[in-house]
Design an enzyme around this catalytic site. Structure first.
Site, short mmCIF file in Angstrom:
data_model
loop_
_atom_site.label_atom_id
_atom_site.label_comp_id
_atom_site.label_asym_id
_atom_site.label_seq_id
_atom_site.Cartn_x
_atom_site.Cartn_y
_atom_site.Cartn_z
N GLY A 57 3.17 8.57 4.37
CA GLY A 57 1.60 7.83 3.49
C GLY A 57 1.09 6.96 3.75
N GLU A 66 6.95 4.90 6.50
CA GLU A 66 6.13 5.58 7.60
C GLU A 66 4.78 5.49 7.39
OE1 GLU A 66 4.90 9.27 10.45
OE2 GLU A 66 7.67 8.99 10.75
N CYS A 101 -0.82 8.86 12.85
CA CYS A 101 -0.55 8.14 12.60
C CYS A 101 -0.49 6.41 13.65
CB CYS A 101 0.34 7.81 11.81
SG CYS A 101 2.37 7.86 12.95
N GLU A 140 -7.59 1.22 10.11
CA GLU A 140 -7.14 2.73 11.27
C GLU A 140 -8.32 3.27 10.71
OE1 GLU A 140 -3.22 5.02 10.79
OE2 GLU A 140 -3.40 4.67 8.71
#
Length: 481
Positions: free
Chosen positions: A229, A250, A284, A379
């Site tokens: 997350g 992660e 991701c 991101e």
């Protein structure tokens, strides 16, 4: 009538508190899920801990193998149902959700393979007088109760990556799926039960708030935490873990790609299009920052824009859809504001740039957004890719390494020395040569560095993390060097 899922916790009373799950494309309600309070979480923890403490109830390796194999068979029998449910709740196009279910089934086989092949080792003895007449070796045992907190973007495969290694390792697991996409998790756990897994070995619950989730994760009864997350939540939870609890985190990144002047544009464009816009960029390691040599930047960006404009955005439950919705309408608002900010500071919109509906955004290509913009610094986690021209490879590597994230990176080039330079100098846990940053097979190591995560994922790595290596040292006068 909507599907309803009760808590998968033996002994739990029916919860009167529920959450509604909505299809992200049209926001129609598709299911309700019961939620757990802290008392219910305590029950799940006690169920799992009591099981782990009673070695007579541990599943043999043979039985674990049988359950994993049967679960894979059941998933194959329910393949289309699982793919459609994942597309419906998560918004990933059906064509890609089918690939995800295929990977998840293969993930169970990888768990079977690692359980069959990973073993302890002999420790050398008879090397001095202290080690004379001794034999030493190691073997693996389960680490304890596993608490798994998952993300929305791969609702089937992420659960398999977190839960199936725990079962293979012999650990009781408690899994909390993402609030937006819990259905695939409940379907998978139900298949585990059908395959013969005792319910205490894998309990599934939903929570309504981070405090209840934190109560699960930070319990001293937990031996290992698997978290997928946001970095903000992941690092916060890690700071509160009980003493002795191990973890793997992660998070995300802002994956860089370097395109050299000798790169094959025709071969590269389909890969970058898939790597950047797969699941609307909600990955991701999604392609985000593409550094292109100045000499080919114009030709490259035009070809990339043509491919991006050809992507079909729409209902993820249709076979014809390439790009589906973002997970929540608020994410569309965020992406729109970030793109508008970049445009206001001089970025050229080569493709897309606008919302299509309250839940979808055009696949977007930005050319040379300034370094201080959000799309250049954070991101994006949406259908936006940025192109930056550069003059020399050292500049490209420096800019690629400039952010506090390090996950997967890539370079496209025909020059072996340039490829090796990039591999050597890029800050990443994996560097792809002539492949996009989102490439992954489920048996390879997968890990975020710096703010992008902690520990090494991939099924073999997760399996190893969920075990302890115990050593036996034996003395016998009959042992000789």
């Amino acid at each position: 009538m909507l599907q309803h899922f009760d808590l998968f916790i033996p002994g739990a009373a029916k919860s009167t508190e529920t959450l509604t799950v909505y299809a992200p494309y049209d926001r129609r309600p598709i299911a309700t899920v019961a939620t757990a309070d802290q008392d219910t979480v305590n029950l799940a923890l006690n169920n799992a801990h009591s099981l782990f403490e009673d070695r007579s109830r541990w599943l043999t390796k043979e039985r674990r193998l049988e359950i994993l194999k049967k679960t894979a068979e059941l998933m194959a029998e329910n393949f289309e149902f699982l793919a459609l449910e994942a597309a419906k709740e998560g918004g990933k196009p059906l064509q890609d959700s089918r690939v995800e279910v295929t990977r998840a089934i293969d993930g169970l086989q990888i768990c079977i393979d690692v359980l069959r092949t990973i073993s302890g080792s002999e420790i050398p003895m008879h090397l001095n007088s202290a080690s004379a007449f001794k034999l030493a070796f190691t073997h693996y045992e389960p680490i304890g109760v596993v608490a798994a907190v998952s993300a929305f973007n791969h609702p089937v495969n992420l659960i398999v990556h977190q839960v199936a290694p725990a079962i293979a390792a012999g650990c009781p697991a408690i899994v909390k799926p993402a609030e937006d996409t819990p259905l695939s998790c409940f379907h998978f756990v139900r298949l585990l039960y059908q395959a013969g897994l005792p319910e205490e070995y894998c309990q599934c619950l939903m929570t309504r708030d981070t405090n209840t989730t934190g109560h699960l994760v930070t319990s001293p009864l937990v031996g290992f935490v698997s978290f997928i997350g946001s970095a903000k939540v992941g690092w916060m939870l890690r700071s509160k873990l009980a003493e002795g609890t191990r973890c793997a985190l992660e998070h995300g990144g802002a994956a860089p790609v370097i395109v050299a002047e000798d790169a094959d544009i025709d071969t590269m464009i389909p890969k970058l299009t898939k790597g950047g816009f797969y699941h609307a960029g909600q990955v991701c390691v999604s392609v985000q920052r593409v550094f292109v040599h100045q000499s080919i930047a114009g030709i490259f960006s035009d070809a990339f824009a043509e491919a991006v404009n050809a992507l079909r955005v729409g209902d993820p439950e249709l076979d014809s859809t390439d790009v589906g919705p973002l997970i929540r309408p608020g994410e569309v608002d965020r992406i729109e504001s970030w793109v508008n900010e970049a445009s206001s500071f001089g970025a050229l919109i080569k493709a897309g740039g606008k919302r299509l509906s309250p839940t979808t955004f055009q696949p977007t290509l930005l050319y040379d957004p300034p370094g201080h913009c959000k799309v250049s610094q954070q991101e994006i986690f949406g259908p936006v890719v940025c192109i930056y021209p550069y003059d020399d490879i050292d500049e490209a590597i420096r800019r690629a390494n400039a952010l506090p994230f390090a996950f997967q990176a890539s370079i496209f080039t025909k020059n072996i020395d340039r490829a090796m330079k990039a591999f050597n100098q890029l800050k990443a846990s994996a560097v792809m040569i002539n492949e996009h940053t989102a490439f992954r097979v489920d048996w390879m190591p997968f890990s975020g560095l710096k703010q992008s995560g902690l520990g090494v994922g991939g099924i073999p790595g997760t399996f190893r993390d969920m075990q302890i290596e115990k050593m036996m040292v034996m003395h016998s006068d009959a042992l000789k060097a």
